[in-house]
Structures are given as structure tokens and as C-alpha cells.
Write a protein that holds these residues in place. Structure first.
Motif, PDB file in Angstrom:
ATOM      1  N   ASN A  58      -7.527   7.545  -8.152  1.00 17.75           N
ATOM      2  CA  ASN A  58      -8.764   7.518  -8.513  1.00 17.75           C
ATOM      3  C   ASN A  58      -8.947   7.903  -6.931  1.00 17.75           C
ATOM      4  N   ARG A  59      -9.442   8.636  -6.322  1.00 16.16           N
ATOM      5  CA  ARG A  59      -9.768   9.349  -5.232  1.00 16.16           C
ATOM      6  C   ARG A  59     -10.307   8.583  -4.440  1.00 16.16           C
ATOM      7  N   GLU A  60     -11.604   8.537  -4.941  1.00 12.80           N
ATOM      8  CA  GLU A  60     -12.697   6.860  -4.966  1.00 12.80           C
ATOM      9  C   GLU A  60     -11.993   6.124  -3.124  1.00 12.80           C
ATOM     10  N   LYS A  61     -10.733   5.489  -4.573  1.00 15.54           N
ATOM     11  CA  LYS A  61     -10.140   4.070  -3.400  1.00 15.54           C
ATOM     12  C   LYS A  61      -9.274   4.835  -2.484  1.00 15.54           C
ATOM     13  N   HIS A  62      -9.292   6.076  -2.178  1.00 12.57           N
ATOM     14  CA  HIS A  62      -9.003   6.597  -1.253  1.00 12.57           C
ATOM     15  C   HIS A  62      -8.983   6.487   0.083  1.00 12.57           C
ATOM     16  N   GLU A  63      -8.462   5.655   1.388  1.00 11.20           N
ATOM     17  CA  GLU A  63      -8.780   5.654   1.877  1.00 11.20           C
ATOM     18  C   GLU A  63      -8.248   6.469   3.718  1.00 11.20           C
ATOM     19  N   LYS A 114       1.036  -0.967  -0.109  1.00  8.98           N
ATOM     20  CA  LYS A 114       0.186  -0.488   0.233  1.00  8.98           C
ATOM     21  C   LYS A 114       0.543   1.180   0.464  1.00  8.98           C
ATOM     22  N   ALA A 154      -1.608   2.143  -7.231  1.00 11.44           N
ATOM     23  CA  ALA A 154      -2.523   1.324  -8.523  1.00 11.44           C
ATOM     24  C   ALA A 154      -3.773   2.169  -8.880  1.00 11.44           C
ATOM     25  N   ASP A 155      -4.584   2.890  -7.041  1.00  8.02           N
ATOM     26  CA  ASP A 155      -5.253   3.363  -7.597  1.00  8.02           C
ATOM     27  C   ASP A 155      -4.753   4.981  -6.866  1.00  8.02           C
ATOM     28  N   CYS A 213      -3.969   3.650   0.484  1.00  4.12           N
ATOM     29  CA  CYS A 213      -4.536   2.514  -0.734  1.00  4.12           C
ATOM     30  C   CYS A 213      -3.244   2.128  -1.985  1.00  4.12           C
ATOM     31  N   ASP A 214      -4.062   1.092  -2.906  1.00  6.56           N
ATOM     32  CA  ASP A 214      -3.130   0.971  -3.662  1.00  6.56           C
ATOM     33  C   ASP A 214      -2.555   1.828  -4.422  1.00  6.56           C
TER      34      ASP A 214
END
Length: 149
Positions: free
Chosen positions: A43-48, A16, A39-40, A36-37
Motif C-alpha cells: 500500500n504505497r499510500e501508507k509509505h512514509e 517497521k 503489512a503495508d 512503513c509497517d
């Protein structure tokens, strides 16, 4: 102006990517410690969002499950603010080492053989000031014994 990608302390742990964003500009501010991963990243929606300290924070290091990050002194109510997680972001604490005055912890170095992180302090945000060593205390279990953090 208010970009999560305005960040520092980029760390890769267990596949990560972790970073701390010091976004400023128009509210609501998009800041905090994220994961996040790799690769993500686009992609802001995949950020924790793991933790939002509520102020600008731009430096961070992760080693052995310890996350050590800092407040930006000009924006912080703390004099010398630190953000700490001893369990890779499950729990958080913030500390003010006010005896140093108004300082921004910058340039975190990996722990030495005795477990101390070296941290450069800046007056304001950029002017070199002191250097310090900091060693987070280990987490304790219910019996009062230390455990890996």
C-alpha cells in the motif's frame, strides 16, 4: 521503470520496515528512504518518505539508530556520497568523501565491536574497488556531551 519497489538496504527496526529506493526512469522520480509497517508494503499510500537525497541511492544499513546509506556514483554530483541519520531518520546529512574518487559505497556490514561499519566501494556501480571503515560521530546535546544516536 520508476518503481519505489526497486530498492535495497531493507531493514526491520522496532516493527517497521525501512528501505532505500533508487528509482529511475520517467520523472518525477519515486526515490528516497521510506518506512512503513511490514503489512503495508503493498500500500504505497501508507509509505512514509523520510528523506529524498535527490539522486539514485541503492544501499543502506540501520544499526543502533544510525542509518548509513550511499549515493550511486554514476548519478551523483558527489565523488563518494554518503547519507547519514544518527537519530533513525529525524535528521539527515549528506557527505562527500571525495578523497576516494568516484566510488559507490556498497555492501554495508554491521558495526564491529569498536563501532566501525565496513563498506565495500565500487568504481562506477559494480566494479570492486577499495574497502573502507566508517564510524559516524555521536550526536551532541546542547551542553556538548554525546548522546545516543
Amino acid at each position: 521503470m520508476n518503481s519505489r519497489y526497486k530498492c535495497g538496504g531493507i531493514n526491520f527496526v522496532d516493527g517497521k520496515v525501512y528501505w532505500i529506493s533508487d528509482s529511475n526512469g520517467p520523472e518525477p522520480y519515486d526515490r528516497g528512504v521510506f518506512r512503513c509497517d511490514p503489512a503495508d508494503i503493498p500500500n504505497r499510500e501508507k509509505h512514509e518518505l523520510l528523506f529524498n537525497p535527490g539522486i539514485e541511492s541503492g544501499n543502506m544499513i540501520i544499526q543502533d539508530g544510525v542509518i548509513l546509506a550511499s549515493h550511486c556514483a554514476p548519478a551523483s554530483p558527489m565523488a563518494t556520497g554518503f547519507i547519514v541519520s544518527l537519530d533513525l531518520g529525524k535528521t539527515w546529512a549528506q557527505y562527500d568523501l571525495s578523497e576516494f574518487g568516484r566510488r559507490s559505497p556498497c555492501r554495508f556490514d554491521r558495526k564491529n565491536s569498536d563501532g566501525w561499519f565496513r563498506v565495500d566501494l565500487r568504481s562506477g556501480w559494480v566494479t570492486p574497488a577499495e574497502m573502507m571503515f566508517i564510524k559516524p560521530k555521536p550526536l551532541l546535546n546542547r551542553e556538548g556531551n554525546s548522546r545516543a544516536g
